[in-house]
Write a protein that holds these residues in place. Structure first.
Motif, short mmCIF file in Angstrom:
data_model
loop_
_atom_site.label_atom_id
_atom_site.label_comp_id
_atom_site.label_asym_id
_atom_site.label_seq_id
_atom_site.Cartn_x
_atom_site.Cartn_y
_atom_site.Cartn_z
N THR A 1 0.83 -1.21 0.00
CA THR A 1 0.00 0.00 0.00
C THR A 1 0.86 1.26 0.00
N HIS A 2 0.26 2.34 -0.44
CA HIS A 2 0.83 3.68 -0.29
C HIS A 2 -0.27 4.56 0.30
N SER A 3 0.15 5.57 1.05
CA SER A 3 -0.83 6.48 1.66
C SER A 3 -1.12 7.66 0.73
N GLU A 4 -1.45 7.34 -0.52
CA GLU A 4 -1.82 8.36 -1.49
C GLU A 4 -3.03 7.86 -2.26
N ASP A 5 -3.83 8.79 -2.77
CA ASP A 5 -5.05 8.39 -3.47
C ASP A 5 -4.74 7.56 -4.71
N HIS A 6 -3.83 8.07 -5.55
CA HIS A 6 -3.49 7.40 -6.81
C HIS A 6 -1.98 7.12 -6.77
N PRO A 7 -1.60 5.91 -6.38
CA PRO A 7 -0.19 5.62 -6.08
C PRO A 7 0.71 5.50 -7.31
N GLY B 1 -3.54 2.11 -3.53
CA GLY B 1 -3.72 3.46 -3.01
C GLY B 1 -5.09 3.60 -2.36
N ARG B 2 -5.40 4.80 -1.94
CA ARG B 2 -6.69 5.03 -1.29
C ARG B 2 -7.86 4.97 -2.27
#
Length: 158
Positions: A101-107, A136-137
């Motif tokens: 995962t990444h803590s961004e909407d569109h990784p 992403g989110r």
């Protein structure tokens, strides 16, 4: 969150399908709050010519190192699941790649992501590109990563 299950390279020569259980694992680990740690695991599935079905995404284990902007998968747990699936399927279910995962909407992949993906892809016994997914989110990033250089980015198929 609802992610698309079917993905393809731009030329449509490679198709990828995520099962519902794989997408559910992704959704369970989205970094919804700002303090949530990254999560990840391996992707297991079957190969059908140039096409692949991702049957399972392993969940993070107690051994994995999880931080806000870093996930380091430890072999314990993930490798035993992969071996069990390989053995139980007579070799049809295999390791196909990695997800985190990444803590961004569109990784998008970081430099560290790319170097790790190339390292892991180079170790593949079947010499196929590795599937790399970032959750992403609001969207997924998926790429077929060869043992060196950038790979082919996959896009959702309606």
């Amino acid at each position: 969150m609802q992610f698309m299950s079917s993905w393809a390279t731009g030329d449509r020569r490679t198709l990828l399908h995520f099962t519902d259980s794989t997408l559910e694992t992704f959704c369970q680990h989205i970094q919804v709050i700002d303090t949530a740690c990254e999560a990840g695991g391996i992707l297991l599935g079957s190969v059908h010519g140039a096409h692949m079905i991702i049957d399972e995404a392993t969940a993070p284990t107690e051994y994995d190192k999880r931080f806000r902007c870093l996930f380091e998968r430890m072999p314990f747990g993930h490798e035993s699941i992969a071996l069990a699936r390989w053995t139980g399927s007579n070799g049809t279910i295999r390791y196909l790649g990695e997800w985190h995962t990444h803590s961004e909407d569109h990784p998008h992949p970081s430099g560290l992501d790319r170097s790790e993906w190339n390292r892991l892809s180079a170790k593949r016994r079947d010499k196929r590109p590795m599937i790399a997914v970032i959750v992403g989110r609001k969207s997924l990033y998926a790429e077929l990563v060869p043992k060196s250089g950038r790979g082919l980015v996959l896009a959702p198929v309606e």
